[in-house]
Every structure is written in structure tokens, then in C-alpha cells.
Design an enzyme around this catalytic site. Structure first.
Site, PDB file in Angstrom:
ATOM      1  N   TRP A 102       0.927  -1.161  -0.007  1.00 33.24           N
ATOM      2  CA  TRP A 102       0.172   0.006  -0.035  1.00 33.24           C
ATOM      3  C   TRP A 102       1.076   1.145  -0.209  1.00 33.24           C
ATOM      4  O   TRP A 102       0.530   2.163  -0.679  1.00 33.24           O
ATOM      5  CB  TRP A 102      -1.091   0.069   1.244  1.00 33.24           C
ATOM      6  CG  TRP A 102      -1.795  -1.469   1.049  1.00 33.24           C
ATOM      7  CD1 TRP A 102      -1.762  -2.314   2.070  1.00 33.24           C
ATOM      8  CD2 TRP A 102      -2.593  -1.779   0.367  1.00 33.24           C
ATOM      9  NE1 TRP A 102      -2.650  -3.010   1.604  1.00 33.24           N
ATOM     10  CE2 TRP A 102      -3.202  -2.984   0.479  1.00 33.24           C
ATOM     11  CE3 TRP A 102      -3.007  -1.066  -0.950  1.00 33.24           C
ATOM     12  CZ2 TRP A 102      -4.022  -3.745  -0.187  1.00 33.24           C
ATOM     13  CZ3 TRP A 102      -4.027  -1.970  -1.923  1.00 33.24           C
ATOM     14  CH2 TRP A 102      -4.517  -3.239  -1.599  1.00 33.24           C
ATOM     15  N   ASP A 170      -1.423   6.715   6.604  1.00 37.05           N
ATOM     16  CA  ASP A 170      -2.456   5.850   6.179  1.00 37.05           C
ATOM     17  C   ASP A 170      -2.687   5.223   7.076  1.00 37.05           C
ATOM     18  O   ASP A 170      -1.973   4.041   7.334  1.00 37.05           O
ATOM     19  CB  ASP A 170      -1.899   5.167   4.794  1.00 37.05           C
ATOM     20  CG  ASP A 170      -3.192   4.178   4.419  1.00 37.05           C
ATOM     21  OD1 ASP A 170      -4.239   4.112   5.027  1.00 37.05           O
ATOM     22  OD2 ASP A 170      -2.912   3.395   3.547  1.00 37.05           O
ATOM     23  N   LYS A 194     -12.178  -1.734   8.135  1.00 32.90           N
ATOM     24  CA  LYS A 194     -11.490  -2.698   9.128  1.00 32.90           C
ATOM     25  C   LYS A 194     -11.744  -2.550  10.517  1.00 32.90           C
ATOM     26  O   LYS A 194     -12.564  -3.407  10.822  1.00 32.90           O
ATOM     27  CB  LYS A 194      -9.812  -2.376   8.956  1.00 32.90           C
ATOM     28  CG  LYS A 194      -9.284  -1.904   7.687  1.00 32.90           C
ATOM     29  CD  LYS A 194      -9.154  -3.113   6.611  1.00 32.90           C
ATOM     30  CE  LYS A 194      -8.029  -2.819   5.665  1.00 32.90           C
ATOM     31  NZ  LYS A 194      -8.109  -3.566   4.496  1.00 32.90           N
TER      32      LYS A 194
END
Length: 358
Positions: A102, A170, A194
Site C-alpha cells: 500500500w 495511512d 477494518k
């Protein structure tokens, strides 16, 4: 019905009480005669949901008043572009720490917009750890990190300082898992799927001083100022996702707040890592111990055929989502906030029993 033992990496399990509350109001929210997803986003009923979600988030994370809370769409993947579009000004360099897929994707998007620099990377070590040393470039616009790496199972335990340049994080996969010093960051973004709620809404927490960096020539929907000036109501927001976000935040408060959540997450992680460490090499953890994630426990078995057998028998036993990411294979147990301790214990017992039989 029998609930699945859901260890998916995302979209992930939600607290059962949250789903039950949503079900109770599914057809008729607050005697409106409408479901939440049918409410006008300009209605008083929805505006109350929207404001309550912001207030809860500010209270739970102790977000200072000089930070805006924005509700966006597009997931973290859109933020890979919005961060440099809004903050990577001419003559400046976006600095990135690479700790997995990511963060690589975030860098790739920034490279399309302006100058970038890799301030640190653990790629040579197959992303088994968080880098110890960071080298900031001259004329740095910001430093970008990914706080938790779902694919490789690593997590930052101590964050860099934002004393000299803005720190961007992030936090899609570990926000709300423990208390945070928000003022150590200048911008935090997180896809909800999440710990925060369902997919569809992305939370951005941004220091107001950064809003002055956004330039007017940006497309309206890609400018952070658009959302700040209109309370994230410039266009139709993801109303149902924000409602479920509100319910999750209420659940966090009911559970006792982030200190209680953090202690529970540490307990769950210890159960699985002890199982791995005590297996005498049968289970092999991917992440180095000092960088282990408390959200995503990644591991391999000592032979591919045994790994496939493990995953098949785990699925037959009711465990869902234990396959590692398609890019790396292996196994992964995602133990976000909503996963109860007893389900983690059941997984550990299954792992021990499988080892003894094989």
C-alpha cells in the site's frame, strides 16, 4: 444463525451489536417511515447522524479543534492521489517510507503528480520489518507512512516526529485500535472497512493549516477544502456507511474506550503469536518480532502442501479469510477490534491441534 469465524482482512467483521442495532432500524429509522439509506442527506435526521459520527470520533480519538474531520469516498486508494494533489506543491518533494504494497501504491500515485523521494524502505528484507532509520530529502513537502501493513503483518510501534515536516499516515487498518497522539500527525486517512465500519466511507483527519496548501485549480471533488467548507456535505455522502460508522463509534464508547480496546487487541495478538512461536518451526511468522502487527498476524507453514491442507481444514472448521494476500500467499489472521477474544482462542486451539496431527 451460526455466525462465521470471520478473519477477513477487509471488508472485515463488524461488532454483532452494531449489526443488530442497524437491523432494528433497517426499515424505519426514528419513526421516519424510511430506512437510513432513504433519508435525504439534507434532512434533520441524517444531519444528526452525520454530526454525531464526527463528535464521537473527535471525542474517542481526542482530536483537537484545529483539525478537521472529513468524510470522503474512494477509499485509501483515492487518498494516494489526493494527498500529493493537495500537499505536494511546486518545488517540494513528497517523502515516502515503503513498508509494503500500500505504501508502494501511494508512492506510485504521487510520482504522477510531482517529485518524490524514498526516505526509507524495508523492501530488500521482503517487508519483514519497519525501517529504523529515515532520511528526509531537502525541500520535503511531507513524510508519508503506512501505520499498519495488512499484507506483511508489520506495524509501526513508534512514529516519526512531525516537528520539521508534516507527517501523513495511512491508518486504514489500525485506526481506533489504540489511543493516538493526533497532534503528532498532520493528516491521517483511513478507509473504514477494518475497524471503523463498512466499506464506502473514508475518514480524513487534517490539520487546518494544511488546507491553505490546496490550490483552486484542483477539481472540486479532489480538494480537501471542498469537504472542510461544506462539512463533507458538498455532494451526497455515503449516508448508510456513515450511520454504521456512528454505531461502531458508539460501540467503542460502550466497550470502555480505546485503552480497553488496545488491551484486548494486545491479548488477542499474544495468543496467536505465542501459538506460532511455540510451534517449534511448524508455523513461521513473516514479520520480525519487534515489528509485528496486532491487527494482521501473517505466517506460513513449512511446506506448501501442508499450508493448503491447513487452509482447507480451517475453512471446513468454520474459519473464514485465513488465506494470505494473493500477492504473497501463506496465511493471515486479521484480528481487528470486532473479533472477540474467544474466536482467537478457537483459532489458536485449531492451529495447535492441526500441528499435533501433522
Amino acid at each position: 444463525m451460526q455466525r462465521a469465524l470471520n478473519f477477513n482482512a477487509g471488508p472485515a467483521a463488524l461488532p454483532v451489536s452494531v449489526l443488530q442495532e442497524a437491523e432494528k432500524n433497517w426499515l424505519n429509522y426514528h419513526n421516519s417511515g424510511m430506512a437510513v439509506m432513504e433519508l435525504s442527506h439534507r434532512s434533520k435526521d441524517y444531519e444528526a447522524i452525520h454530526q454525531k459520527a464526527q463528535d464521537l470520533l473527535r471525542n474517542i480519538l481526542s482530536i483537537p479543534n484545529n483539525y478537521e474531520i472529513l468524510f470522503l469516498q474512494g477509499g485509501a486508494s483515492l487518498q494516494f492521489s489526493m494527498v500529493p494533489m493537495n500537499l505536494l506543491t511546486e518545488g517540494k518533494i513528497g517523502n515516502y517510507v515503503l513498508t509494503g504494497v500500500w505504501s508502494e501504491k501511494a508512492l506510485q500515485e504521487a510520482e504522477k503528480i510531482g517529485s518524490t523521494y524514498i526516505a526509507a524502505t524495508s523492501k530488500v528484507q521482503k517487508y519483514r520489518s519497519i525501517p529504523n532509520e529515515i532520511s528526509i530529502s531537502k525541500d520535503a513537502a511531507y513524510l508519508h507512512i503506512t501505520s499498519n501493513n495488512t499484507i506483511y503483518g508489520t506495524q509501526w510501534n513508534q512514529f516519526p516526529s512531525n516537528e520539521f515536516i508534516p507527517l501523513i499516515a495511512d491508518m486504514s487498518s489500525d485506526i481506533l485500535s489504540k489511543p493516538l497522539d493526533i497532534e503528532n500527525f498532520d493528516l491521517i486517512y483511513a478507509g473504514a472497512q477494518k475497524n471503523l465500519g463498512p466499506s464506502g466511507v473514508t475518514v480524513v483527519i487534517i490539520n487546518k493549516k494544511l488546507l491553505s496548501n490546496s490550490i483552486d485549480r484542483l477539481p472540486t471533488m479532489l480538494n480537501y477544502n471542498t469537504y472542510a467548507k461544506h462539512n463533507s456535505l458538498y455532494n451526497t455522502p455515503p449516508t448508510l456507511a456513515i450511520y454504521l460508522l456512528k454505531l461502531v463509534l458508539e460501540w467503542v464508547e460502550q466497550e470502555g474506550g480505546l485503552k480497553v480496546i488496545e488491551k484486548r487487541n494486545e491479548e488477542k495478538a499474544k495468543i496467536l503469536y505465542d501459538c506460532i512461536d511455540e510451534s517449534e518451526g511448524f508455523y513461521i511468522g513473516h514479520a520480525e518480532k519487534e515489528s509485528r502487527s496486532k491487527m494482521n498476524v501473517t505466517f506460513n507453514l513449512n511446506h506448501d502442501d501442508i499450508s493448503l491442507k491447513f487452509l482447507q481444514q480451517a475453512k471446513e472448521a468454520g474459519f473464514i479469510g485465513l488465506n494470505g494476500h494473493r500477492s504473497v500467499g501463506g496465511c493471515r489472521a486479521s484480528i481487528y477490534n470486532a473479533i472477540p477474544v474467544d474466536q482467537v482462542c478457537q483459532l489458536a486451539e485449531f492451529m495447535k491441534a492441526f500441528k499435533n496431527k501433522n
